[in-house]
Design an enzyme around this catalytic site. Sequence first.
Site, PDB file in Angstrom:
ATOM      1  N   GLY A 111       0.787  -1.225   0.000  1.00 25.16           N
ATOM      2  CA  GLY A 111       0.000   0.000   0.000  1.00 25.16           C
ATOM      3  C   GLY A 111       0.822   1.279   0.000  1.00 25.16           C
ATOM      4  O   GLY A 111       0.417   2.269   0.618  1.00 25.16           O
ATOM      5  N   ASN A 171       1.162   3.339  -2.428  1.00 24.56           N
ATOM      6  CA  ASN A 171       0.327   4.377  -3.051  1.00 24.56           C
ATOM      7  C   ASN A 171      -0.747   4.858  -2.082  1.00 24.56           C
ATOM      8  O   ASN A 171      -1.094   6.039  -2.064  1.00 24.56           O
ATOM      9  CB  ASN A 171      -0.307   3.854  -4.333  1.00 24.56           C
ATOM     10  CG  ASN A 171       0.622   4.008  -5.523  1.00 24.56           C
ATOM     11  OD1 ASN A 171       0.843   5.118  -5.989  1.00 24.56           O
ATOM     12  ND2 ASN A 171       1.172   2.902  -5.987  1.00 24.56           N
ATOM     13  N   ARG A 218     -17.222 -14.182  -6.394  1.00 22.23           N
ATOM     14  CA  ARG A 218     -16.545 -12.880  -6.320  1.00 22.23           C
ATOM     15  C   ARG A 218     -17.535 -11.747  -6.042  1.00 22.23           C
ATOM     16  O   ARG A 218     -17.239 -10.800  -5.340  1.00 22.23           O
ATOM     17  CB  ARG A 218     -15.797 -12.606  -7.635  1.00 22.23           C
ATOM     18  CG  ARG A 218     -14.580 -13.509  -7.798  1.00 22.23           C
ATOM     19  CD  ARG A 218     -13.678 -13.034  -8.916  1.00 22.23           C
ATOM     20  NE  ARG A 218     -14.366 -13.034 -10.201  1.00 22.23           N
ATOM     21  CZ  ARG A 218     -14.209 -12.107 -11.134  1.00 22.23           C
ATOM     22  NH1 ARG A 218     -13.419 -11.084 -10.932  1.00 22.23           N
ATOM     23  NH2 ARG A 218     -14.840 -12.204 -12.277  1.00 22.23           N
ATOM     24  N   HIS A 253      -2.107   2.441 -12.616  1.00 22.73           N
ATOM     25  CA  HIS A 253      -1.492   1.324 -13.339  1.00 22.73           C
ATOM     26  C   HIS A 253      -0.074   1.725 -13.739  1.00 22.73           C
ATOM     27  O   HIS A 253       0.143   2.843 -14.218  1.00 22.73           O
ATOM     28  CB  HIS A 253      -2.335   1.000 -14.578  1.00 22.73           C
ATOM     29  CG  HIS A 253      -1.806  -0.167 -15.335  1.00 22.73           C
ATOM     30  ND1 HIS A 253      -1.967  -1.462 -14.896  1.00 22.73           N
ATOM     31  CD2 HIS A 253      -1.092  -0.240 -16.478  1.00 22.73           C
ATOM     32  CE1 HIS A 253      -1.373  -2.284 -15.739  1.00 22.73           C
ATOM     33  NE2 HIS A 253      -0.841  -1.578 -16.709  1.00 22.73           N
ATOM     34  N   GLY A 278     -13.564  -3.365 -18.638  1.00 22.14           N
ATOM     35  CA  GLY A 278     -12.333  -3.940 -19.207  1.00 22.14           C
ATOM     36  C   GLY A 278     -11.152  -3.611 -18.303  1.00 22.14           C
ATOM     37  O   GLY A 278     -11.039  -2.479 -17.837  1.00 22.14           O
ATOM     38  N   VAL A 279     -10.285  -4.587 -18.070  1.00 19.02           N
ATOM     39  CA  VAL A 279      -9.163  -4.375 -17.148  1.00 19.02           C
ATOM     40  C   VAL A 279      -8.198  -3.316 -17.712  1.00 19.02           C
ATOM     41  O   VAL A 279      -7.750  -3.429 -18.860  1.00 19.02           O
ATOM     42  CB  VAL A 279      -8.406  -5.706 -16.898  1.00 19.02           C
ATOM     43  CG1 VAL A 279      -7.168  -5.476 -16.055  1.00 19.02           C
ATOM     44  CG2 VAL A 279      -9.334  -6.699 -16.222  1.00 19.02           C
ATOM     45  N   ALA A 319       7.108   8.037  -9.200  1.00 21.95           N
ATOM     46  CA  ALA A 319       6.230   8.903 -10.007  1.00 21.95           C
ATOM     47  C   ALA A 319       4.762   8.652  -9.642  1.00 21.95           C
ATOM     48  O   ALA A 319       3.951   9.587  -9.590  1.00 21.95           O
ATOM     49  CB  ALA A 319       6.469   8.647 -11.493  1.00 21.95           C
TER      50      ALA A 319
HETATM   51  C1  GRF Z   1       1.642  -0.165  -8.115  1.00 20.05           C
HETATM   52  O1  GRF Z   1       2.690  -0.316  -9.011  1.00 20.05           O
HETATM   53  C2  GRF Z   1       0.377   0.153  -8.840  1.00 20.05           C
HETATM   54  O2  GRF Z   1       0.590   0.890 -10.018  1.00 20.05           O
HETATM   55  C3  GRF Z   1      -0.171  -1.208  -9.190  1.00 20.05           C
HETATM   56  O3  GRF Z   1       0.151  -2.007  -8.066  1.00 20.05           O
HETATM   57  C4  GRF Z   1       1.282  -1.476  -7.405  1.00 20.05           C
HETATM   58  C5  GRF Z   1       0.878  -1.274  -5.980  1.00 20.05           C
HETATM   59  O4  GRF Z   1       1.948  -0.892  -5.173  1.00 20.05           O
HETATM   60  N1  GRF Z   1      -1.581  -1.149  -9.486  1.00 20.05           N
HETATM   61  P1  GRF Z   1       1.665  -0.391  -3.702  1.00 20.05           P
HETATM   62  O5  GRF Z   1       0.915  -1.496  -2.962  1.00 20.05           O
HETATM   63  O6  GRF Z   1       0.886   0.874  -3.776  1.00 20.05           O
HETATM   64  O7  GRF Z   1       3.041  -0.188  -3.121  1.00 20.05           O
END
Ligand code: GRF
Length: 205
Positions: A24, A26, A78, A122, A156-157, A186
């Site tokens: 986590g 991000n 799911r 992503h 769509g993924v 980034a």
């Molecule tokens: C990141 O690279 C994000 O782009 C992708 O999964 C990864 C998650 O990393 N969807 P974190 O758990 O936020 O460190």
Amino acid sequence: MRPAAMTEPVAPPVRVAVLISGTGSNMVALIDGSMKNGGAYEVALVVSNVEGAGGLAVAAERGVRVVAVPHKPFGKDREAHERAIDAVLRDAEVEVVALAGYMRVLTPWLVGGWCGRMLNIHPSLLPLYPGLDTHARALAAGDAEAGCTVHLVSEGVDEGPVLGQARVPIQPGDTPDLLARRVLEAEHRLYPETLDAFCRAMRAR
Ligand code: GRF
């Protein structure tokens, strides 16, 4: 395509839930960035499908409410798992959902329920390299640059409308791991800025 950080406060801030499966990083950037970028959103809740996800403890340390909704008890159903998550989100009066390393493909039921209000990050310059192993694929293709994309989630993924992108030059000697590290830095700038701009626009509508 990078939104400028704004400074005018938004009241009340948009209530955001972050969905994670792992570390986590991000999610932490979203929590820490919620004030730096002008306060258009607050992280009201962090939800994980993995009970021991490292990110849950980190969010709790920052005073954010955390909930684990493990998928295992739901077996192959799911949608039933997502109904349980959705109930937690609605109960917490969440307005926007930010996926951040949430490692399960969502069903049309949850995506439809949060249409236009669910974001994902992503690690590629979409539409290039949806799915996994993005950095290895960019290197194998001989690309000059890589990057990351924040987009709205659609059925769509990794396909929904792009809200923001950041570009990262590929350097001689890059490996997938080295590149992933620089792209992740980034991501930590792009996601809070883009979410702030998105929530600001949402309040202005
Ligand atoms: C990141 O690279 C994000 O782009 C992708 O999964 C990864 C998650 O990393 N969807 P974190 O758990 O936020 O460190």
